[in-house]
Write a protein that holds these residues in place. Structure first.
Motif, PDB file in Angstrom:
ATOM      1  N   PRO A   1       0.736  -1.141  -0.123  1.00  0.00           N
ATOM      2  CA  PRO A   1      -0.109  -0.187   0.082  1.00  0.00           C
ATOM      3  C   PRO A   1       0.918   1.182   0.142  1.00  0.00           C
ATOM      4  N   ASN A   2       0.299   2.310  -0.253  1.00  0.00           N
ATOM      5  CA  ASN A   2       0.653   3.615  -0.212  1.00  0.00           C
ATOM      6  C   ASN A   2       0.944   3.914   1.061  1.00  0.00           C
ATOM      7  N   PRO A   3       2.095   4.560   1.647  1.00  0.00           N
ATOM      8  CA  PRO A   3       2.030   4.896   2.931  1.00  0.00           C
ATOM      9  C   PRO A   3       0.926   5.934   3.604  1.00  0.00           C
ATOM     10  N   ALA A   4       0.726   6.746   2.679  1.00  0.00           N
ATOM     11  CA  ALA A   4      -0.333   7.821   2.975  1.00  0.00           C
ATOM     12  C   ALA A   4      -1.714   7.298   3.324  1.00  0.00           C
ATOM     13  N   ILE A   5      -1.960   6.190   2.318  1.00  0.00           N
ATOM     14  CA  ILE A   5      -3.348   5.578   2.569  1.00  0.00           C
ATOM     15  C   ILE A   5      -3.321   4.812   4.077  1.00  0.00           C
ATOM     16  N   PHE A   6      -2.089   4.027   4.106  1.00  0.00           N
ATOM     17  CA  PHE A   6      -1.974   3.278   5.778  1.00  0.00           C
ATOM     18  C   PHE A   6      -2.094   4.332   6.644  1.00  0.00           C
ATOM     19  N   ALA A   7      -1.432   5.558   6.686  1.00  0.00           N
ATOM     20  CA  ALA A   7      -1.334   6.681   7.668  1.00  0.00           C
ATOM     21  C   ALA A   7      -2.669   6.888   7.798  1.00  0.00           C
ATOM     22  N   GLY A   8      -3.336   7.390   6.916  1.00  0.00           N
ATOM     23  CA  GLY A   8      -4.925   7.740   7.026  1.00  0.00           C
ATOM     24  C   GLY A   8      -5.781   6.721   7.700  1.00  0.00           C
ATOM     25  N   GLY A   9      -5.500   5.527   7.421  1.00  0.00           N
ATOM     26  CA  GLY A   9      -6.215   4.404   8.307  1.00  0.00           C
ATOM     27  C   GLY A   9      -5.899   4.297   9.650  1.00  0.00           C
ATOM     28  N   LEU A  10      -4.509   4.521   9.983  1.00  0.00           N
ATOM     29  CA  LEU A  10      -4.403   4.678  11.279  1.00  0.00           C
ATOM     30  C   LEU A  10      -4.777   5.793  12.145  1.00  0.00           C
ATOM     31  N   LYS A  11      -4.764   6.917  11.541  1.00  0.00           N
ATOM     32  CA  LYS A  11      -5.516   8.275  12.012  1.00  0.00           C
ATOM     33  C   LYS A  11      -6.763   8.017  12.465  1.00  0.00           C
ATOM     34  N   VAL A  12      -7.390   7.221  11.382  1.00  0.00           N
ATOM     35  CA  VAL A  12      -9.012   7.380  11.908  1.00  0.00           C
ATOM     36  C   VAL A  12      -9.340   6.328  12.770  1.00  0.00           C
ATOM     37  N   SER A  13      -8.330   5.165  12.926  1.00  0.00           N
ATOM     38  CA  SER A  13      -8.570   4.167  13.987  1.00  0.00           C
ATOM     39  C   SER A  13      -8.135   4.687  15.481  1.00  0.00           C
ATOM     40  N   LEU A  14      -7.394   5.690  15.377  1.00  0.00           N
ATOM     41  CA  LEU A  14      -7.090   6.272  16.718  1.00  0.00           C
ATOM     42  C   LEU A  14      -8.116   7.431  17.126  1.00  0.00           C
ATOM     43  N   LEU A  15      -8.982   7.999  16.407  1.00  0.00           N
ATOM     44  CA  LEU A  15     -10.115   8.794  16.774  1.00  0.00           C
ATOM     45  C   LEU A  15     -10.815   8.277  17.902  1.00  0.00           C
ATOM     46  N   THR A  16     -11.289   7.110  17.776  1.00  0.00           N
ATOM     47  CA  THR A  16     -12.166   6.470  18.726  1.00  0.00           C
ATOM     48  C   THR A  16     -11.495   6.451  19.985  1.00  0.00           C
ATOM     49  N   ALA A  17     -10.134   5.958  20.132  1.00  0.00           N
ATOM     50  CA  ALA A  17      -9.603   6.021  21.142  1.00  0.00           C
ATOM     51  C   ALA A  17      -9.330   7.478  21.999  1.00  0.00           C
ATOM     52  N   THR A  18      -9.090   8.347  21.132  1.00  0.00           N
ATOM     53  CA  THR A  18      -8.700   9.858  21.668  1.00  0.00           C
ATOM     54  C   THR A  18     -10.058  10.338  22.171  1.00  0.00           C
ATOM     55  N   PHE A  19     -11.277   9.979  21.659  1.00  0.00           N
ATOM     56  CA  PHE A  19     -12.503  10.637  22.077  1.00  0.00           C
ATOM     57  C   PHE A  19     -12.894   9.787  23.478  1.00  0.00           C
ATOM     58  N   GLY A  20     -12.532   8.658  23.472  1.00  0.00           N
ATOM     59  CA  GLY A  20     -12.652   7.736  24.564  1.00  0.00           C
ATOM     60  C   GLY A  20     -12.140   8.105  25.813  1.00  0.00           C
ATOM     61  N   LEU A  21     -10.488   8.504  25.782  1.00  0.00           N
ATOM     62  CA  LEU A  21      -9.887   8.965  26.595  1.00  0.00           C
ATOM     63  C   LEU A  21     -10.210  10.249  27.085  1.00  0.00           C
ATOM     64  N   PHE A  22     -10.660  11.368  26.268  1.00  0.00           N
ATOM     65  CA  PHE A  22     -11.278  12.705  26.416  1.00  0.00           C
ATOM     66  C   PHE A  22     -12.306  12.354  27.243  1.00  0.00           C
ATOM     67  N   THR A  23     -13.218  11.549  27.072  1.00  0.00           N
ATOM     68  CA  THR A  23     -14.507  11.203  27.814  1.00  0.00           C
ATOM     69  C   THR A  23     -14.225  10.807  29.174  1.00  0.00           C
ATOM     70  N   PHE A  24     -13.257   9.867  29.388  1.00  0.00           N
ATOM     71  CA  PHE A  24     -12.600   9.341  30.492  1.00  0.00           C
ATOM     72  C   PHE A  24     -12.006  10.608  31.539  1.00  0.00           C
ATOM     73  N   ILE A  25     -11.076  11.599  30.770  1.00  0.00           N
ATOM     74  CA  ILE A  25     -10.567  12.416  31.367  1.00  0.00           C
ATOM     75  C   ILE A  25     -11.433  13.433  32.322  1.00  0.00           C
ATOM     76  N   ILE A  26     -12.480  13.977  31.211  1.00  0.00           N
ATOM     77  CA  ILE A  26     -13.377  14.830  31.725  1.00  0.00           C
ATOM     78  C   ILE A  26     -14.208  14.317  32.919  1.00  0.00           C
ATOM     79  N   ALA A  27     -14.851  13.040  32.527  1.00  0.00           N
ATOM     80  CA  ALA A  27     -15.294  12.359  33.999  1.00  0.00           C
ATOM     81  C   ALA A  27     -14.760  12.207  35.048  1.00  0.00           C
ATOM     82  N   ARG A  28     -13.322  12.214  34.730  1.00  0.00           N
ATOM     83  CA  ARG A  28     -12.549  11.726  36.115  1.00  0.00           C
ATOM     84  C   ARG A  28     -12.120  12.917  36.883  1.00  0.00           C
TER      85      ARG A  28
END
Length: 132
Positions: free
Chosen positions: A91-118
């Motif tokens: 694969p093109n590295p740009a496509i792979f990097a885009g896929g990784l970025k998208v997969s980390l968005l949910t983890a980031t939002f989950g962490l944000f939710t956890f930190i605010i609630a904490r």
């Protein structure tokens, strides 16, 4: 000022959609539930400390659920990205990097939710201990 707020709102909506509406919506529900439970806990702090403690425990559970959903969705996104890499072969590295970025968005939002609630949990716990 207004255009900055509009720009931030559009950016947030774009990231929300990129992360996958299903999992991002579930995490958002956990965030809103945590904030609502914390609010009820703060309101009942002086009236009924037993109910405030119950709201505190429910907030802990809902914030953890948001965090776990975020990481679960991230793992599913990574598996999907690696399946795409496997299907394309080289694969093109740009496509792979885009896929990784998208997969980390949910983890980031989950962490944000956890930190605010904490932060709210720590404050409510501190106020409950000072009350006793």
């Amino acid at each position: 000022m207004q255009s900055t707020i509009l720009s931030l709102t559009v950016q947030f909506a774009d990231r929300f959609y990129e992360g996958g509406p299903l999992f991002m919506s579930l995490i958002l529900i956990c965030l809103l539930l945590s904030l609502a439970l914390l609010t009820i806990g703060f309101i009942n702090l002086k009236k009924d400390s037993k109910k405030a403690r119950k709201m505190l425990n429910l907030t802990v559970d809902s914030s953890l659920l948001g965090l776990v959903i975020g990481f679960f969705a991230s793992v599913i996104g990574l598996i999907t990205a690696f399946d795409s890499v496997e299907a394309l072969g080289d694969p093109n590295p740009a496509i792979f990097a885009g896929g990784l970025k998208v997969s980390l968005l949910t983890a980031t939002f989950g962490l944000f939710t956890f930190i605010i609630a904490r932060i709210g949990i720590l404050i409510l716990r501190w106020l409950l201990q000072n009350k006793e």
